[in-house]
Design an enzyme around this catalytic site. Structure first.
Site, mmCIF file in Angstrom:
data_model
loop_
_atom_site.group_PDB
_atom_site.id
_atom_site.type_symbol
_atom_site.label_atom_id
_atom_site.label_comp_id
_atom_site.label_asym_id
_atom_site.label_seq_id
_atom_site.Cartn_x
_atom_site.Cartn_y
_atom_site.Cartn_z
ATOM 1 N N THR A 13 8.088 23.375 34.326
ATOM 2 C CA THR A 13 6.759 23.895 34.648
ATOM 3 C C THR A 13 5.744 22.806 34.336
ATOM 4 O O THR A 13 5.737 22.243 33.241
ATOM 5 C CB THR A 13 6.434 25.154 33.827
ATOM 6 O OG1 THR A 13 7.387 26.171 34.142
ATOM 7 C CG2 THR A 13 5.036 25.669 34.140
ATOM 8 N N ASP A 111 5.356 27.402 47.925
ATOM 9 C CA ASP A 111 5.338 26.127 47.218
ATOM 10 C C ASP A 111 5.475 24.963 48.198
ATOM 11 O O ASP A 111 4.845 23.911 48.020
ATOM 12 C CB ASP A 111 6.453 26.077 46.157
ATOM 13 C CG ASP A 111 7.835 26.336 46.746
ATOM 14 O OD1 ASP A 111 7.954 27.219 47.622
ATOM 15 O OD2 ASP A 111 8.800 25.679 46.317
#
Length: 258
Positions: A13, A111
Site C-alpha cells: 500500500t 486502478d
C-alpha cells in the site's frame, strides 16, 4: 490543505501527500486488511512527524484499492483522523472522466484506468502503459486519454511463486538479472528463466501491440517491480513510478465540489 493519496495493492500500500502544489512525502507499507484505522493513524503520525508534518494537516483523502476488505478501515481512518469523507475510486459516484473504447467497459479495473489517467497527464500522444504488480498489465491509451484496450498476464512474482510451489525440488529465489543467460546451477537457471522470460514477454508484446495498433506508442513502465527491467528491455521508453499518484490526484480534482 493537504491531500492524502492511498493506493492499496495486493502486496503493498502506497501513501503520498500533496500540498496543493507539490508532492511533499511518500511512504509504503505491506498490505494488511486486518490493520485498523487506529493502527494506520499511529503509523502515519510517526512518519509525518519525521517530515515536520501532523495528521491535522491532512484535510482530504482519495483511495484506490484492489483489496475490498481494506476499504472499511481506510474509510474510518479518513473520517476519524482527517475529518473528511474519502473519495474511493470505483464507487459509482466517483467520476473518472475517461472515454472507454472496449466491448465491456464495466470490466476494466478502476486502478488500471487511474494509472492511464496519470500517464495522460504526463506524456503526450498515444501511449502503452505497462504496470508490473501481482499481474502485469499492458494498457493502450489514445492521444485524448481514452482507454483502448489492453493485455493482462501473470506478474513476475506470481510466476516465480507458482514455479516454486508446483515443483518440490525448486527453491524460492530472489528476482534479479543473472550474470549469464545460460544458468550454471538451479538458482541461476531459474533466475534467467524468470528474468529474461519476462523481459522478452514485455518486449514481444510491445512489438505486437505496436504492429496491431498501426502507429507509434510511447511506452511507459510503472509498478512495484518495473525498475528491475531498466536497461534490459529494448522497448520501454520511460520508467515512472508516479503514474498512480498523479492519476489519483487528477481524479480527486475531477470530483471535488466547488
Amino acid at each position: 490543505m493537504m491531500l492524502l493519496v492511498i493506493d492499496i495493492g495486493n502486496t503493498n500500500t502506497s501513501f503520498a501527500l500533496h500540498s496543493g502544489k507539490d508532492w511533499v512525502a511518500r511512504w509504503r507499507s505491506s498490505t494488511d486488511p486486518s490493520r485498523t484505522a487506529d493502527d494506520y493513524a499511529v503509523w502515519l503520525a510517526a512518519l509525518m512527524q519525521m517530515e515536520s508534518l501532523e495528521l491535522s494537516h491532512i484535510k482530504a483523502c482519495i483511495v484506490s484499492s484492489v483489496v475490498p476488505q481494506a476499504k472499511f478501515n481506510f474509510r474510518n481512518l479518513s473520517r476519524r483522523y482527517f475529518d473528511a469523507e474519502p473519495v474511493f475510486v470505483g464507487d459509482p459516484e466517483t467520476k473518472l472522466g475517461v472515454p472507454i473504447r472496449i466491448r465491456r467497459p464495466e470490466q476494466v479495473g478502476a486502478d488500471r484506468l487511474v494509472t492511464t489517467i496519470g500517464a495522460h497527464q504526463i506524456y503526450q500522444g498515444p501511449k502503452l502503459v505497462i504496470d508490473s504488480g501481482t499481474a502485469t498489465t499492458f494498457d493502450v491509451v489514445g492521444a485524448d486519454g481514452g482507454f483502448e484496450g489492453g493485455i493482462i498476464s501473470p506478474g513476475i512474482n506470481l510466476s516465480m511463486r507458482a514455479l516454486h510451489d508446483a515443483a518440490a525440488q525448486l527453491p524460492r529465489i530472489a528476482i534479479q538479472q543473472p550474470a549469464k543467460v545460460i544458468g550454471q546451477d538451479t538458482v541461476s537457471a531459474m533466475q534467467s528463466g524468470v528474468f529474461w522470460g519476462y523481459v522478452d514477454l514485455i518486449d514481444g508484446l510491445v512489438r505486437r501491440v505496436k504492429h496491431e495498433y498501426g502507429g507509434d506508442l510511447t511506452v511507459i513502465a510503472t509498478g512495484g517491480v518495473a525498475s528491475l527491467f531498466e536497461g534490459a528491455s529494448d522497448t520501454i521508453d520511460h520508467f515512472d513510478q508516479s503514474l498512480m499518484e498523479v492519476g489519483l490526484l487528477e481524479v480527486y480534482r475531477r470530483n471535488i465540489k466547488d
